[in-house]
Design an enzyme around this catalytic site. Structure first.
Site, PDB file in Angstrom:
ATOM      1  N   GLY A   7       0.815  -1.217   0.000  1.00 20.53           N
ATOM      2  CA  GLY A   7       0.000   0.000   0.000  1.00 20.53           C
ATOM      3  C   GLY A   7       0.839   1.253   0.000  1.00 20.53           C
ATOM      4  O   GLY A   7       0.531   2.235   0.700  1.00 20.53           O
ATOM      5  N   ALA A   8       1.894   1.261  -0.805  1.00 22.19           N
ATOM      6  CA  ALA A   8       2.917   2.312  -0.731  1.00 22.19           C
ATOM      7  C   ALA A   8       2.431   3.692  -1.150  1.00 22.19           C
ATOM      8  O   ALA A   8       3.113   4.692  -0.901  1.00 22.19           O
ATOM      9  CB  ALA A   8       4.126   1.927  -1.574  1.00 22.19           C
ATOM     10  N   ASP A  57      -5.814  -6.573  -5.412  1.00 21.70           N
ATOM     11  CA  ASP A  57      -6.925  -6.900  -4.509  1.00 21.70           C
ATOM     12  C   ASP A  57      -6.402  -7.639  -3.286  1.00 21.70           C
ATOM     13  O   ASP A  57      -6.207  -8.858  -3.323  1.00 21.70           O
ATOM     14  CB  ASP A  57      -7.962  -7.740  -5.244  1.00 21.70           C
ATOM     15  CG  ASP A  57      -9.178  -8.065  -4.382  1.00 21.70           C
ATOM     16  OD1 ASP A  57      -9.280  -7.523  -3.259  1.00 21.70           O
ATOM     17  OD2 ASP A  57     -10.025  -8.858  -4.837  1.00 21.70           O
ATOM     18  N   ILE A  58      -6.194  -6.921  -2.178  1.00 24.06           N
ATOM     19  CA  ILE A  58      -5.620  -7.559  -0.992  1.00 24.06           C
ATOM     20  C   ILE A  58      -6.622  -8.463  -0.280  1.00 24.06           C
ATOM     21  O   ILE A  58      -6.248  -9.188   0.654  1.00 24.06           O
ATOM     22  CB  ILE A  58      -5.064  -6.525   0.005  1.00 24.06           C
ATOM     23  CG1 ILE A  58      -6.181  -5.620   0.551  1.00 24.06           C
ATOM     24  CG2 ILE A  58      -3.950  -5.709  -0.619  1.00 24.06           C
ATOM     25  CD1 ILE A  58      -5.738  -4.745   1.718  1.00 24.06           C
ATOM     26  N   LYS A 169      -9.200  -3.260  12.111  1.00 18.53           N
ATOM     27  CA  LYS A 169      -7.804  -3.170  12.535  1.00 18.53           C
ATOM     28  C   LYS A 169      -7.527  -4.144  13.678  1.00 18.53           C
ATOM     29  O   LYS A 169      -6.445  -4.739  13.757  1.00 18.53           O
ATOM     30  CB  LYS A 169      -7.467  -1.736  12.944  1.00 18.53           C
ATOM     31  CG  LYS A 169      -7.707  -0.689  11.866  1.00 18.53           C
ATOM     32  CD  LYS A 169      -6.954  -0.981  10.577  1.00 18.53           C
ATOM     33  CE  LYS A 169      -5.464  -0.759  10.703  1.00 18.53           C
ATOM     34  NZ  LYS A 169      -4.756  -0.892   9.403  1.00 18.53           N
ATOM     35  N   VAL A 199      -4.489  10.979  12.664  1.00 19.86           N
ATOM     36  CA  VAL A 199      -3.220  11.351  12.038  1.00 19.86           C
ATOM     37  C   VAL A 199      -3.331  12.678  11.294  1.00 19.86           C
ATOM     38  O   VAL A 199      -4.166  12.823  10.389  1.00 19.86           O
ATOM     39  CB  VAL A 199      -2.753  10.261  11.058  1.00 19.86           C
ATOM     40  CG1 VAL A 199      -1.367  10.595  10.520  1.00 19.86           C
ATOM     41  CG2 VAL A 199      -2.759   8.896  11.741  1.00 19.86           C
TER      42      VAL A 199
END
Length: 343
Positions: A7-8, A57-58, A169, A199
């Site tokens: 996911g860079a 597609d993860i 998560k 964040v």
């Protein structure tokens, strides 16, 4: 030796990639399309230490097989940041829970299958959402720490997208810890997770400044664009951390030995919308007629108005000072205004 960043092209991941390249690591990143891969390489000015692969597609458990089959002999560090983070969903299970869990299990299974003796460290980008208990947020006697888990079940978290994201998560992180414990005789890597709160901070590239920002930075952006007459939300309390500190924590999570087996909670304390307004009205004179003034004394910065988030162990492990609220808001807003030519 290479570092693989899944996911860079994500908000946090781009900062991770930037810091890795600054420290002369070779980086292999993944993105969902060739266009995204090409854009990131271009943004990093065709840095010879950066290469990209497409993982479309993860949610497929075999999504990372091809990558580790091809590059597993060279990858020593895996930073798994890829996971869905948005609230515009109609099916929490399909759009949040399954991709988060399968993405994490899938990448670990690919390591086990193709690089069990090569990968030395794995860092999972988790979230404070994996720890949060929404019923305890206003309890001043309660303390969140790295031993706690979000109490939502697979079924109960599907009541709304926010609960669904937080639980995604949790389930993904728990799956990672379980995998590591059960496969220590089959894989060489050591595991750590990074669990940040809300964040803030600038984008790595100005081109990522959009009309609507990523979920966390949209908190600030929405205040910038709402107009001076919009009432301040009195229930906007949250916790914050700067994205650059999160990236730094990811690097230290594999560079240090004392991070092995640790959950690293990153928080710099409480804030509310009024605290954002106070910074905007003080540090950006051009905004004084464009954003609300609110009630300056109603900010909560530096106080505890509810449950405490205890990240003292993480600070001791990492050993660096977190970026403060004023700087993270200023840097975020300055970039937005500069790109929009409103400075």
């Amino acid at each position: 030796m290479s570092v693989f960043v899944s996911g860079a092209t994500g908000y946090i991941a781009q900062h991770i990639v930037q810091q890795l390249l600054e420290q002369n690591y070779k980086v292999i990143g993944s993105a969902r399309s060739q266009t995204k891969c090409d854009n990131l390489i271009k943004n990093f000015e065709n840095n010879p230490n950066l290469s990209m692969v497409v993982v479309s597609d993860i949610s497929r458990l075999d999504a990372f097989n091809e990558t580790f089959q091809k590059y597993g002999g060279d990858i020593r560090i895996v930073l798994h940041t890829a996971s869905p983070f948005h609230f515009d969903v109609t099916d929490v299970e399909k759009e949040l829970l399954i991709p988060a869990c399968n993405g994490t299990l899938g990448i670990l299974e690919s390591i086990k299958k193709y690089a069990p003796d090569k990968v030395e460290r794995v860092v999972i980008t988790s979230s404070f959402g994996a720890i949060i208990d929404f019923t305890k947020l206003n309890d001043k006697t309660f303390t969140f720490n790295e031993t706690l888990w979000n109490p939502d079940t697979w079924e109960s978290c599907q009541s709304n997208p926010v609960s669904g994201y937080c639980a995604s998560k949790k389930f993904a992180e728990q799956a990672a810890w379980k995998f590591w414990e059960q496969n220590k005789d089959f894989v060489n890597f050591k595991l750590a997770t990074v669990n940040p709160v809300n964040v803030f901070g600038p984008q790595v590239f100005d081109s990522d400044i959009k009309r609507t920002m990523n979920c966390s930075c949209e908190v600030i952006n929405s205040i910038l664009t709402a107009g001076p007459e919009v009432p301040v939300n009195p229930n906007s309390k949250n916790q914050f951390i700067d994205v650059r500190d999160i990236a730094k924590a990811h690097l230290q999570a594999f560079q240090k030995e004392n991070t092995i087996g640790k959950r690293l909670i990153l928080s710099c304390g409480d804030f509310n919308d009024q605290d954002i307004l106070n910074v905007l009205n003080t540090d950006f004179p051009s905004l004084r007629t464009k954003v609300p003034v609110g009630s300056p004394d109603s900010g909560i910065l530096g106080t505890h108005t509810g449950a405490i988030v205890d990240c003292s162990k993480t600070k001791e492990i990492l050993g660096f000072e977190f970026i403060d609220f004023k700087k993270t808001v200023n840097d975020t807003v300055e970039q937005i205004l500069r790109v929009r030519r409103e400075l």
